[in-house]
Enzyme design. Structure first.
Site, PDB file in Angstrom:
ATOM      1  CB  SER A 138      14.674  46.764   6.383  1.00 43.63           C
ATOM      2  OG  SER A 138      13.463  46.203   6.854  1.00 43.63           O
ATOM      3  CE1 TYR A 151      12.237  51.718   6.637  1.00 46.07           C
ATOM      4  CE2 TYR A 151      11.623  49.440   6.202  1.00 46.07           C
ATOM      5  CZ  TYR A 151      12.374  50.368   6.895  1.00 46.07           C
ATOM      6  OH  TYR A 151      13.250  49.947   7.864  1.00 46.07           O
TER       7      TYR A 151
END
Length: 256
Positions: A138, A151
């Protein structure tokens, strides 16, 4: 960019980015195993893709489930050529309010899942002296955002795992890459908009325009088709020139 019958295991492949990549791999002549914790969804996705797809029930946090699933694919098609470690969830909290069980759930799916699927796939790749390990990172593999401590930590960890595997896998012809999307327009992302609005005390429009897309050059979401094309390019590339690298697709949010 053709896959010429190569076999790909795609975790979280029954929907979203994973399914779009599976669809693109089949179009490019690959064979795909849709690995998903929801067996019914995996079967529906595989059926939609035709004879070049199969469904595999897989809990990426369970070693036996991962080993059995990967072996099932290798038994059917004779090889494991590509892993796309894509399964993931999102859970947002301020750190002081982050329940430890939810922290462990998220990091286990993302990071333990990447480790376990890698371990299961390389035993086949090393024997055949070739393979591609693709990890879904990401922009948060490189940047931080509020409410996303678990995350961000997990996605940073995936960078480290991929780099180690680039070094360890080289003598076996196995290469690695991390795909780092910005905000991709999927149900997982749109679900976050009201959650973040509530946590941050701002409007949903402000979450979209300022929090999610504020760093882009054009205020546009990345699309699943963009990520599928990037995954195909990396899977089909004929040399190790890019091994160990992470590639960002974020409409300019993060620029290397």
């Amino acid at each position: 960019m053709e896959l010429n019958g190569k076999v790909a295991v795609i975790t979280g492949g029954a929907s979203g980015i994973g399914y779009k990549i599976a669809e693109r791999f089949v179009e490019a002549g690959g064979r795909v195993a849709i690995a998903d914790i929801d067996e019914g969804k995996a079967e529906q996705a595989a059926k939609a893709l035709g004879d070049q797809a199969m469904a595999v029930e897989m809990d990426v946090t369970d070693e036996r489930s991962v080993e059995d699933g990967v072996d099932k694919v290798a038994e059917k098609w004779g090889s494991i050529d590509i892993l796309l470690s894509n399964a993931g969830v999102q859970i947002v909290h301020r750190l002081e309010d982050f329940p430890f069980e939810e922290w462990k759930k998220l990091t286990s799916i993302h990071l333990d899942g990447a480790f376990l699927t890698t371990k299961a796939c390389i035993k086949h790749m090393y024997k055949q002296n070739s393979g591609v390990l693709l990890y879904m990172g990401s922009v948060h593999s490189k940047e931080a955002s509020p409410l996303k401590s678990a995350y961000v930590a997990a996605k940073h960890g995936i960078l480290g795992l991929a780099r180690v595997m680039a070094v360890e896998g080289a003598k076996y012809g196995v290469r690695t890459n991390v795909i780092c999307p910005g905000f991709v327009e999927t149900p997982l992302v749109t679900k976050q908009i009201p959650e973040q609005a509530k946590n941050l005390g701002i409007s949903e429009q402000e979450v979209r325009d300022d929090i999610m897309l504020g760093g882009t050059v054009d205020k546009e979401f990345t699309q699943t088709s963009d990520i599928a094309e990037l995954a195909l390019f990396l899977a089909a590339h004929p040399t190790n020139a890019f091994t160990g690298q992470s590639i960002v697709a974020s409409h300019g949010w993060y620029m290397n």
